[in-house]
Design a protein around this motif. Sequence first.
Motif, PDB file in Angstrom:
ATOM      1  N   ARG A 281       0.860  -1.177   0.000  1.00  0.00           N
ATOM      2  CA  ARG A 281       0.000   0.000   0.000  1.00  0.00           C
ATOM      3  C   ARG A 281       0.898   1.230   0.000  1.00  0.00           C
ATOM      4  N   VAL A 282       0.320   2.374  -0.332  1.00  0.00           N
ATOM      5  CA  VAL A 282       1.043   3.641  -0.250  1.00  0.00           C
ATOM      6  C   VAL A 282       0.304   4.517   0.759  1.00  0.00           C
ATOM      7  N   LEU A 283       1.024   4.956   1.782  1.00  0.00           N
ATOM      8  CA  LEU A 283       0.420   5.671   2.901  1.00  0.00           C
ATOM      9  C   LEU A 283      -0.230   6.983   2.463  1.00  0.00           C
ATOM     10  N   PRO A 284      -1.170   7.499   3.258  1.00  0.00           N
ATOM     11  CA  PRO A 284      -1.758   8.810   2.956  1.00  0.00           C
ATOM     12  C   PRO A 284      -0.702   9.909   3.039  1.00  0.00           C
ATOM     13  N   PRO A 285      -0.960  11.053   2.428  1.00  0.00           N
ATOM     14  CA  PRO A 285      -0.025  12.172   2.569  1.00  0.00           C
ATOM     15  C   PRO A 285       0.102  12.549   4.040  1.00  0.00           C
ATOM     16  N   PRO A 286       1.319  12.733   4.528  1.00  0.00           N
ATOM     17  CA  PRO A 286       1.520  12.935   5.966  1.00  0.00           C
ATOM     18  C   PRO A 286       1.080  14.322   6.428  1.00  0.00           C
ATOM     19  N   ALA A 287       0.532  14.359   7.648  1.00  0.00           N
ATOM     20  CA  ALA A 287       0.068  15.630   8.204  1.00  0.00           C
ATOM     21  C   ALA A 287       1.230  16.556   8.539  1.00  0.00           C
ATOM     22  N   ASP A 288       2.376  15.960   8.940  1.00  0.00           N
ATOM     23  CA  ASP A 288       3.489  16.800   9.367  1.00  0.00           C
ATOM     24  C   ASP A 288       4.361  17.275   8.204  1.00  0.00           C
ATOM     25  N   VAL A 289       4.090  16.760   7.002  1.00  0.00           N
ATOM     26  CA  VAL A 289       4.764  17.260   5.796  1.00  0.00           C
ATOM     27  C   VAL A 289       3.671  17.496   4.749  1.00  0.00           C
ATOM     28  N   PRO A 290       2.844  18.503   4.958  1.00  0.00           N
ATOM     29  CA  PRO A 290       1.639  18.646   4.127  1.00  0.00           C
ATOM     30  C   PRO A 290       1.916  18.914   2.657  1.00  0.00           C
ATOM     31  N   ALA A 291       3.116  19.372   2.323  1.00  0.00           N
ATOM     32  CA  ALA A 291       3.435  19.657   0.918  1.00  0.00           C
ATOM     33  C   ALA A 291       4.174  18.498   0.246  1.00  0.00           C
ATOM     34  N   GLU A 292       4.312  17.344   0.942  1.00  0.00           N
ATOM     35  CA  GLU A 292       5.032  16.226   0.338  1.00  0.00           C
ATOM     36  C   GLU A 292       4.313  15.753  -0.927  1.00  0.00           C
ATOM     37  N   GLU A 293       5.058  15.747  -2.007  1.00  0.00           N
ATOM     38  CA  GLU A 293       4.547  15.333  -3.310  1.00  0.00           C
ATOM     39  C   GLU A 293       5.492  14.272  -3.854  1.00  0.00           C
ATOM     40  N   LEU A 294       4.965  13.119  -4.238  1.00  0.00           N
ATOM     41  CA  LEU A 294       5.787  12.034  -4.762  1.00  0.00           C
ATOM     42  C   LEU A 294       5.289  11.628  -6.142  1.00  0.00           C
ATOM     43  N   ILE A 295       6.210  11.165  -6.973  1.00  0.00           N
ATOM     44  CA  ILE A 295       5.855  10.616  -8.278  1.00  0.00           C
ATOM     45  C   ILE A 295       6.531   9.258  -8.431  1.00  0.00           C
ATOM     46  N   SER A 296       5.742   8.250  -8.738  1.00  0.00           N
ATOM     47  CA  SER A 296       6.266   6.906  -8.970  1.00  0.00           C
ATOM     48  C   SER A 296       6.086   6.517 -10.430  1.00  0.00           C
ATOM     49  N   LEU A 297       7.066   5.779 -10.956  1.00  0.00           N
ATOM     50  CA  LEU A 297       6.984   5.208 -12.297  1.00  0.00           C
ATOM     51  C   LEU A 297       6.771   3.707 -12.127  1.00  0.00           C
ATOM     52  N   VAL A 298       5.645   3.213 -12.616  1.00  0.00           N
ATOM     53  CA  VAL A 298       5.248   1.831 -12.326  1.00  0.00           C
ATOM     54  C   VAL A 298       5.003   1.088 -13.643  1.00  0.00           C
ATOM     55  N   TYR A 299       5.809   0.076 -13.895  1.00  0.00           N
ATOM     56  CA  TYR A 299       5.707  -0.710 -15.125  1.00  0.00           C
ATOM     57  C   TYR A 299       5.199  -2.106 -14.778  1.00  0.00           C
ATOM     58  N   PHE A 300       4.066  -2.472 -15.351  1.00  0.00           N
ATOM     59  CA  PHE A 300       3.445  -3.776 -15.115  1.00  0.00           C
ATOM     60  C   PHE A 300       3.676  -4.651 -16.349  1.00  0.00           C
ATOM     61  N   TYR A 301       4.424  -5.712 -16.185  1.00  0.00           N
ATOM     62  CA  TYR A 301       4.728  -6.599 -17.310  1.00  0.00           C
ATOM     63  C   TYR A 301       3.864  -7.841 -17.216  1.00  0.00           C
ATOM     64  N   GLU A 302       3.285  -8.217 -18.324  1.00  0.00           N
ATOM     65  CA  GLU A 302       2.373  -9.359 -18.303  1.00  0.00           C
ATOM     66  C   GLU A 302       2.903 -10.479 -19.206  1.00  0.00           C
TER      67      GLU A 302
END
Length: 328
Positions: A281-302
């Motif tokens: 899972r990916v946690l909710p945006p944290p209250a103590d770092v309200p401006a935290e912005e993340l970008i993930s690159l996710v490749y699903f191979y089938e």
Amino acid sequence: MTSSGPTPNCGVRTSVTDPRIPTVDLRLWLSGDPAARAGIAESVDRALRSAGFLLVTGHGVDPGLRGEIRDAARDFFRLPERQKEPYAVKVGGRGWLGPGAEANAYAEGIETPPDLKESLSFAAEDPTGDPAVDAEWFLPNTWPAEAPHLRDLVEAYLARMRTLCDQLLELLGVALGEPEDFFTRHTTHPTWGFNINWYPGRDRVGDPRPGQFRIGPHTDFGTVTVLDRQEGKGGLQVFTDPEDGGAGWEDAPYDPEAFTINIGDLMARWTGDRWRSGRHRVLPPPADVPAEELISLVYFYECDPGTAVRGIDSHTYLRAQLDAITAD
């Protein structure tokens, strides 16, 4: 390199955070050294039987390319919603998945609020020549005009992902005690998906609702997932079963040089459940770092359409799971 004999951890180091998730140097796997390959295969088998996750270094994918993709995608995500709307699609489509589009925990039968993310989604598009297959799985991708540099960057990245995933599947075949092409004989014309996931901070999305995550608890659906992620307080967690000596939910180990690799439900089924689909899972945006912005690159191979995995049609299963996580 030379070796005086088999070394179980040759080419592998375990994470201080979670020794169930090793770091594998792919260069040592590709070197052909028998002792290194045997040790790596043993460690991979052990990891996939418990957590379903690995970290992989030595993959040769330029970190600068990953950074440029993030920069180009961020410019798009920060646009007003009215400018992104023309690219809106449903889960499994090619385009923009806006706020509220997905609730990944639905796949586990858990009712949660929608995931706190947006995505740009791309998928396989080279036609097979079978009209029915192509109409469902090999459609043209949509490239936002507002991000003019994104296409070249993403297509370069996707070419590297295809090569990397086949290398990983060869490693997995050997780790399973099978021939090296045990999986790759089914990836001559595979489907794949690629998501650029944007996780805005609380300063944009507000406070999470009870039970709301950036991505809710789930396992992936296919064979292999390659994740390039950023470290953050509201980041990735993995689950290992306490009944098997695991720790429950805990922060995933992070290495800026490594890709995070996990296997999905089809791979677990393919191995007769010897290996475990990695729950995360990916946690909710944290209250103590309200401006935290993340970008993930996710490749699903089938795998190739029509591949039967222990009695089930792989792509009928994949379509059902994509439908299952579509938020109401």
